[in-house]
Write an enzyme that holds these catalytic residues in place. Structure first.
Site, PDB file in Angstrom:
ATOM      1  N   GLU A  17     -51.704 -69.070  42.027  1.00  0.00           N
ATOM      2  CA  GLU A  17     -51.004 -69.885  41.022  1.00  0.00           C
ATOM      3  C   GLU A  17     -49.571 -70.118  41.505  1.00  0.00           C
ATOM      4  OE1 GLU A  17     -51.527 -71.617  38.015  1.00  0.00           O
ATOM      5  OE2 GLU A  17     -49.419 -72.089  38.417  1.00  0.00           O
ATOM      6  N   TYR A  46     -51.625 -85.976  12.873  1.00  0.00           N
ATOM      7  CA  TYR A  46     -51.563 -87.211  13.645  1.00  0.00           C
ATOM      8  C   TYR A  46     -50.828 -88.201  12.757  1.00  0.00           C
ATOM      9  CZ  TYR A  46     -55.287 -85.108  16.405  1.00  0.00           C
ATOM     10  OH  TYR A  46     -56.028 -84.268  17.189  1.00  0.00           O
ATOM     11  N   LEU A  58     -56.400 -72.156  31.938  1.00  0.00           N
ATOM     12  CA  LEU A  58     -57.569 -71.710  31.171  1.00  0.00           C
ATOM     13  C   LEU A  58     -58.836 -71.722  32.011  1.00  0.00           C
ATOM     14  CD1 LEU A  58     -56.894 -73.588  27.790  1.00  0.00           C
ATOM     15  CD2 LEU A  58     -56.617 -71.129  28.244  1.00  0.00           C
TER      16      LEU A  58
HETATM   17  C1  LIG Z   1     -50.117 -81.908  24.473  1.00  0.00           C
HETATM   18  C2  LIG Z   1     -51.468 -81.352  24.766  1.00  0.00           C
HETATM   19  C3  LIG Z   1     -52.195 -80.774  23.735  1.00  0.00           C
HETATM   20  C4  LIG Z   1     -53.446 -80.224  23.986  1.00  0.00           C
HETATM   21  N1  LIG Z   1     -54.145 -79.668  22.970  1.00  0.00           N
HETATM   22  C5  LIG Z   1     -55.349 -79.124  23.199  1.00  0.00           C
HETATM   23  C6  LIG Z   1     -56.053 -78.436  22.160  1.00  0.00           C
HETATM   24  O1  LIG Z   1     -55.596 -78.330  21.039  1.00  0.00           O
HETATM   25  N2  LIG Z   1     -57.263 -77.876  22.458  1.00  0.00           N
HETATM   26  C7  LIG Z   1     -57.791 -77.953  23.729  1.00  0.00           C
HETATM   27  O2  LIG Z   1     -58.891 -77.414  23.954  1.00  0.00           O
HETATM   28  N3  LIG Z   1     -57.142 -78.581  24.736  1.00  0.00           N
HETATM   29  C8  LIG Z   1     -55.942 -79.155  24.509  1.00  0.00           C
HETATM   30  N4  LIG Z   1     -55.260 -79.739  25.521  1.00  0.00           N
HETATM   31  C9  LIG Z   1     -55.843 -79.773  26.864  1.00  0.00           C
HETATM   32  C10 LIG Z   1     -55.606 -78.480  27.609  1.00  0.00           C
HETATM   33  O3  LIG Z   1     -54.249 -78.120  27.568  1.00  0.00           O
HETATM   34  C11 LIG Z   1     -56.058 -78.652  29.060  1.00  0.00           C
HETATM   35  O4  LIG Z   1     -57.367 -79.185  29.056  1.00  0.00           O
HETATM   36  C12 LIG Z   1     -56.037 -77.321  29.796  1.00  0.00           C
HETATM   37  O5  LIG Z   1     -54.718 -76.927  30.061  1.00  0.00           O
HETATM   38  C13 LIG Z   1     -56.787 -77.419  31.117  1.00  0.00           C
HETATM   39  O6  LIG Z   1     -56.751 -76.186  31.748  1.00  0.00           O
HETATM   40  P1  LIG Z   1     -56.897 -76.097  33.327  1.00  0.00           P
HETATM   41  O7  LIG Z   1     -56.897 -74.659  33.641  1.00  0.00           O
HETATM   42  O8  LIG Z   1     -58.048 -76.918  33.762  1.00  0.00           O
HETATM   43  O9  LIG Z   1     -55.623 -76.847  33.909  1.00  0.00           O
HETATM   44  P2  LIG Z   1     -54.077 -76.460  33.810  1.00  0.00           P
HETATM   45  O10 LIG Z   1     -53.750 -75.858  32.518  1.00  0.00           O
HETATM   46  O11 LIG Z   1     -53.358 -77.703  34.199  1.00  0.00           O
HETATM   47  O12 LIG Z   1     -53.880 -75.354  34.933  1.00  0.00           O
HETATM   48  C14 LIG Z   1     -53.899 -75.664  36.297  1.00  0.00           C
HETATM   49  C15 LIG Z   1     -53.044 -74.659  37.021  1.00  0.00           C
HETATM   50  O13 LIG Z   1     -53.163 -74.868  38.425  1.00  0.00           O
HETATM   51  C16 LIG Z   1     -51.896 -74.646  39.018  1.00  0.00           C
HETATM   52  N5  LIG Z   1     -51.893 -75.326  40.322  1.00  0.00           N
HETATM   53  C17 LIG Z   1     -52.029 -76.655  40.546  1.00  0.00           C
HETATM   54  N6  LIG Z   1     -52.027 -76.909  41.873  1.00  0.00           N
HETATM   55  C18 LIG Z   1     -51.888 -75.715  42.493  1.00  0.00           C
HETATM   56  C19 LIG Z   1     -51.822 -75.328  43.865  1.00  0.00           C
HETATM   57  N7  LIG Z   1     -51.914 -76.221  44.843  1.00  0.00           N
HETATM   58  N8  LIG Z   1     -51.681 -74.015  44.160  1.00  0.00           N
HETATM   59  C20 LIG Z   1     -51.596 -73.087  43.170  1.00  0.00           C
HETATM   60  N9  LIG Z   1     -51.645 -73.413  41.838  1.00  0.00           N
HETATM   61  C21 LIG Z   1     -51.802 -74.708  41.512  1.00  0.00           C
HETATM   62  C22 LIG Z   1     -50.929 -75.234  38.011  1.00  0.00           C
HETATM   63  O14 LIG Z   1     -49.626 -74.716  38.197  1.00  0.00           O
HETATM   64  C23 LIG Z   1     -51.565 -74.805  36.694  1.00  0.00           C
HETATM   65  O15 LIG Z   1     -51.065 -73.579  36.238  1.00  0.00           O
HETATM   66  C24 LIG Z   1     -53.987 -80.299  25.294  1.00  0.00           C
HETATM   67  C25 LIG Z   1     -53.254 -80.878  26.329  1.00  0.00           C
HETATM   68  C26 LIG Z   1     -52.002 -81.384  26.066  1.00  0.00           C
HETATM   69  C27 LIG Z   1     -51.228 -82.001  27.189  1.00  0.00           C
END
Ligand SMILES: Cc1cc2nc3c(=O)[nH]c(=O)nc-3n(C[C@H](O)[C@H](O)[C@H](O)COP(=O)(O)OP(=O)(O)OC[C@H]3O[C@@H](n4cnc5c(N)ncnc54)[C@H](O)[C@@H]3O)c2cc1C
Length: 515
Positions: free
Chosen positions: A33, A214, A13
């Site tokens: 990615e 919950y 995201l």
């Molecule tokens: C069970 C659960 C329920 C949740 N529910 C909610 C909710 O209802 N509402 C909400 O707002 N948030 C929720 N969250 C939180 C939300 O899912 C995360 O905050 C969000 O996914 C963060 O997005 P991000 O892009 O920062 O990280 P990520 O989604 O972790 O994406 C990071 C990406 O980087 C890639 N990556 C990592 N290292 C490398 C590399 N070296 N080279 C290339 N690619 C790489 C990974 O493969 C991954 O695709 C929830 C989380 C969980 C675990």
């Protein structure tokens, strides 16, 4: 060596949102990615009205609405002994009333579908997405960053040179550590198993709603579990304390306890293990590397703002990084990413930890955690100090009550009803990939044109009283400038400066842009 202006590591995201908003501001990025596509895990669901406002500026309202469950889904958020009951607390009434603060309605798309919509829009806006591509090393010097990148299909390694790198690699990515940024926080609370299963829960849960329970129940490991709906009507996710030794039969028994139907027929479809933790990076920037999303801040999911904050990080970073890359702003503007986003992330993470105690883990209660702050204030009341012209003597509190907005620099330009040629319009519907000037005088409109010409940036000016009408005096009350006053709003909807007349407009824009 391939040369790129901005490379984003991670197509979650945060990374995809950054790519969208960079693209909207004229900077095409490359997104790396390691996975073969966007996420398929049913994690976050929902987009806050603040995120939907941001998406509207990027032309994404329709794609998110299409990604939502069919019909007009309701929202069930409850604390209960089991899904079947009894209910200990119902949050649904508290989720209402946001229309007072935003013209946008929150979204209910799942993370998987929202990521797909973001990826599509990022590509339309010029981003290049490279899946199965892992960033393995990163070094920076005063001129740029060199990334060592592996194609996971061929195994080939290449070097990419970028002016800036956005670390959107999530909490397990490792780029934060690689650039020498530490972190702080309460650490790991627990490790959970999320189990996706198929079952007919129509007897105990709404199937026309986004459902989140919950469950507090001493029969569950750690006394807690969670049940959430997915994009498929008969597929659900149950979360429970992880146990690598637990077999399918024991898992099914725990799901039946969470649901509260002892003989429930069900089929396990898949599982994922994740860590509930509280960790915030000590800095969100190291030189030419900027942290967004879970790479910068991780919190328990209680409250649903982790993914929302990740998307907003990309929104608030996009315009300023683009301005620096396009040389419309000096590099000093990038310091405001840490100054603005870190205090907000700290507040979101504290809120979700406080929610964890209330909703799932009363055993973690601790005076240092306290009660969760008012959710409306968290979503709509943040007042940042960074890329704004602060007013002398302004309060230094990070939040104000959005029910009585001050309109001061650093706050969201308030949502009030103005009347335009096509009917009612909120200042928040006028924000977009341009600076916005709302002014009560003809001089204000002229000053906006002069500032745009002198600094070479896009500015849209509206004269209140001529282009827009403040029929009930709401703008007069919240702008705080008097009827001849001028308000300068950033492309991300934050008030940058305001004055009783327009004399200081160009200087203010120059100051914010570090020119
Ligand atoms: C069970 C659960 C329920 C949740 N529910 C909610 C909710 O209802 N509402 C909400 O707002 N948030 C929720 N969250 C939180 C939300 O899912 C995360 O905050 C969000 O996914 C963060 O997005 P991000 O892009 O920062 O990280 P990520 O989604 O972790 O994406 C990071 C990406 O980087 C890639 N990556 C990592 N290292 C490398 C590399 N070296 N080279 C290339 N690619 C790489 C990974 O493969 C991954 O695709 C929830 C989380 C969980 C675990």
């Amino acid at each position: 060596m391939e040369q790129r202006r901005v490379v984003i590591v991670g197509a979650g995201l945060a990374g995809l949102s950054t790519a969208v908003f960079l693209g909207l501001h004229g900077v095409a990025s490359t997104v790396l990615e390691r996975h073969p596509g966007t996420s398929v895990q049913p994690k976050a669901r929902g987009q806050s009205p603040v995120v939907m406002e941001a998406f509207a500026t990027a032309g994404m309202t329709t794609s998110i609405r299409k990604a939502e469950p069919a019909g007009q889904p309701g929202l069930t958020i409850k604390i209960s002994r089991s899904v079947a009951g009894p209910v200990l607390h119902d949050f649904a009434p508290e989720a209402h009333g946001m229309e007072a603060f935003s013209p946008a309605e929150g979204g209910s798309a799942s993370q998987a579908r929202a990521e797909r919509a973001l990826a599509e829009r990022a590509c339309e806006l010029g981003a290049v997405l490279r899946f199965r591509t892992r960033c393995e090393e990163l070094t920076q010097d005063s001129d740029g960053v060199t990334l060592s990148v592996r194609d996971l299909e061929s195994g080939a390694v290449e070097q990419i040179r970028a002016a800036y790198v956005v670390a959107a690699d999530g909490h397990r990515g490792g780029l934060r550590e690689a650039v020498g940024i530490g972190s702080h926080g309460r650490g790991t609370f627990d490790v959970s198993d999320s189990v996706r299963f198929a079952a007919d829960l129509s007897a105990v849960a709404r199937t026309d709603a986004v459902v989140l329970h919950y469950v507090q129940n001493p029969e569950l490991p750690g006394g807690a579990g969670v049940l959430v709906s997915t994009d498929e009507p008969d597929e659900w996710v149950a979360a429970m304390a992880a146990d690598p030794e637990r077999d399918d039969a024991a898992t099914e028994a725990l799901i039946r306890t969470i649901v509260g139907v002892p003989d429930l027929p069900l089929q396990i479809l898949g599982r994922d293990t994740w860590e509930s933790a509280h960790r915030v990076a000590d800095r969100f920037r190291e030189g030419r590397v900027l942290l967004v999303g879970d790479a910068a801040h991780v919190c328990p999911p209680t409250g649903g703002q982790g993914g929302n904050t990740a998307m907003l990080d990309g929104y608030h970073l996009g315009w300023r990084l683009a301005a620096v890359v396009r040389e419309e702003a000096g590099p000093g503007l990038l310091d405001s990413h840490d100054a603005e986003r870190r205090p907000y992330a700290e507040a979101v993470c504290d809120w979700q930890v406080a929610n964890l105690v209330v909703r799932q883990r009363p055993d973690l209660a601790d005076p240092s955690i306290g009660a969760p702050m008012d959710g409306m204030t968290l979503l709509f009341g943040y007042v940042c100090g960074g890329a704004v012209v602060a007013e002398p003597g302004a309060p230094d509190e990070l939040f104000e009550d959005p029910r009585t907005p001050s309109g001061r620099p650093g706050s969201r330009v308030p949502h009030v009803a103005l009347r335009g040629p096509d009917g009612p319009v909120s200042p928040r519907e006028l924000i977009g990939p341009h600076w916005l000037v709302l002014t009560g005088s003809a001089e204000g409109v002229q000053a906006a044109q002069v500032a745009a010409g002198e600094l070479g940036v896009a500015v849209r000016a509206y004269r209140v009283g001529e282009d827009l009408h403040d029929t009930d005096g709401a703008w007069d009350r919240v702008s705080g400038t008097g009827p001849q006053g001028t308000v300068l709003v950033r492309p991300d909807g934050v008030v940058a400066w305001r004055g009783a007349d327009a004399a200081g407009l160009t200087t203010a824009l120059r100051t914010v842009l570090h020119r």
